[in-house]
Design a protein around this motif. Sequence first.
Motif, short mmCIF file in Angstrom:
data_model
loop_
_atom_site.label_atom_id
_atom_site.label_comp_id
_atom_site.label_asym_id
_atom_site.label_seq_id
_atom_site.Cartn_x
_atom_site.Cartn_y
_atom_site.Cartn_z
N THR A 91 0.83 -1.21 0.00
CA THR A 91 0.00 0.00 0.00
C THR A 91 0.86 1.26 0.00
O THR A 91 0.60 2.20 -0.77
CB THR A 91 -0.96 0.00 1.21
OG1 THR A 91 -1.80 -1.15 1.13
CG2 THR A 91 -1.80 1.26 1.24
N VAL A 92 1.90 1.29 0.82
CA VAL A 92 2.78 2.46 0.88
C VAL A 92 3.47 2.66 -0.47
O VAL A 92 3.53 3.78 -0.99
CB VAL A 92 3.80 2.34 2.03
CG1 VAL A 92 4.90 3.38 1.91
CG2 VAL A 92 3.10 2.46 3.37
N ALA A 132 2.48 1.57 -3.46
CA ALA A 132 1.48 1.94 -4.46
C ALA A 132 1.07 3.39 -4.31
O ALA A 132 0.97 4.13 -5.30
CB ALA A 132 0.26 1.03 -4.35
N GLN A 133 0.83 3.83 -3.07
CA GLN A 133 0.40 5.22 -2.85
C GLN A 133 1.52 6.21 -3.16
O GLN A 133 1.25 7.34 -3.54
CB GLN A 133 -0.06 5.40 -1.40
CG GLN A 133 -1.37 4.73 -1.08
CD GLN A 133 -2.55 5.33 -1.83
OE1 GLN A 133 -2.58 6.50 -2.16
NE2 GLN A 133 -3.54 4.49 -2.10
N THR A 134 2.76 5.78 -3.03
CA THR A 134 3.90 6.65 -3.30
C THR A 134 4.23 6.70 -4.79
O THR A 134 4.42 7.77 -5.36
CB THR A 134 5.14 6.16 -2.52
OG1 THR A 134 4.81 6.12 -1.13
CG2 THR A 134 6.32 7.08 -2.73
N PRO A 169 -0.02 6.74 -7.15
CA PRO A 169 -1.17 7.14 -6.33
C PRO A 169 -2.49 7.19 -7.10
O PRO A 169 -3.54 6.82 -6.55
CB PRO A 169 -0.79 8.52 -5.80
CG PRO A 169 0.23 9.03 -6.77
CD PRO A 169 0.96 7.82 -7.27
N ILE A 170 -2.48 7.62 -8.33
CA ILE A 170 -3.73 7.71 -9.10
C ILE A 170 -4.30 6.31 -9.36
O ILE A 170 -5.47 6.05 -9.12
CB ILE A 170 -3.50 8.49 -10.41
CG1 ILE A 170 -3.18 9.95 -10.08
CG2 ILE A 170 -4.72 8.39 -11.32
CD1 ILE A 170 -2.72 10.76 -11.26
N GLN A 171 -3.44 5.40 -9.84
CA GLN A 171 -3.87 4.05 -10.12
C GLN A 171 -4.28 3.32 -8.84
O GLN A 171 -5.26 2.57 -8.83
CB GLN A 171 -2.78 3.26 -10.84
CG GLN A 171 -2.47 3.77 -12.22
CD GLN A 171 -1.43 4.88 -12.25
OE1 GLN A 171 -1.17 5.54 -11.24
NE2 GLN A 171 -0.85 5.12 -13.41
N ALA A 172 -3.52 3.52 -7.77
CA ALA A 172 -3.82 2.84 -6.50
C ALA A 172 -5.17 3.26 -5.94
O ALA A 172 -5.80 2.51 -5.20
CB ALA A 172 -2.73 3.13 -5.48
N ASN A 173 -5.62 4.45 -6.30
CA ASN A 173 -6.91 4.93 -5.81
C ASN A 173 -8.01 4.78 -6.85
O ASN A 173 -9.06 5.41 -6.75
CB ASN A 173 -6.78 6.39 -5.37
CG ASN A 173 -5.93 6.50 -4.12
OD1 ASN A 173 -6.18 5.79 -3.16
ND2 ASN A 173 -4.93 7.34 -4.15
N SER A 182 -7.92 5.30 -10.28
CA SER A 182 -7.88 6.14 -11.49
C SER A 182 -9.22 6.82 -11.75
O SER A 182 -9.73 6.86 -12.87
CB SER A 182 -7.49 5.30 -12.71
OG SER A 182 -6.20 4.79 -12.54
#
Length: 186
Positions: A31-32, A34-36, A39-43, A45
């Motif tokens: 998660t860290v 991916a968010q770093t 961030p757009i894809q992890a949330n 898009s």
Amino acid sequence: MKKNLKALKQVFLCYIIMTVLCGIIYPGIVTVIAQTVFPIQANGSIITITLRDGTCKDYGSALIAQEFTKPEYLIGRPMGTTNLSPVSKEQEKLVKERIDWWHSFDPDNDAEIPMDLVTASGSGVDPNITPAAAEYQVSRIARERSLSEYAIREIISKYTTGRFLGFWGEPAVNVLKVNLSLDGLL
């Protein structure tokens, strides 16, 4: 009895360690990262647009298909997966039904229907179509929106991506982004 208790303690300890590693530490690290890094894809898009009144509205994901069926919109691939063999009678029947639908939906269009408009993608939620599938729909969209075909092609071109690294995959048109642009939202 003592051996059984010792084995039970070892099993329980292994269970706790694996739960912490696989259930807390690993997902936390992923998660860290991916968010770093993404961030757009992890949330998801999510395409969020600020409206004229200052409010924001979510319109969907750039990575997951939305279903459009009105003639003034670019229409994507059929939704859902079938797991049918490409040469099965059931798949042939589905493709024939979809071809008939396209002919009734856009009777003025006598061009050959691109395959991706009558077959579902592997995931069933592909947000993109081929440039050929987009071109197949240009005249209908232009007619329905009272715009020139050139204007429709310009919008489609804006949301067409090339091959990854210049050689991998195929060019793709994002259906949601084209439709939001057609509505004047992007």
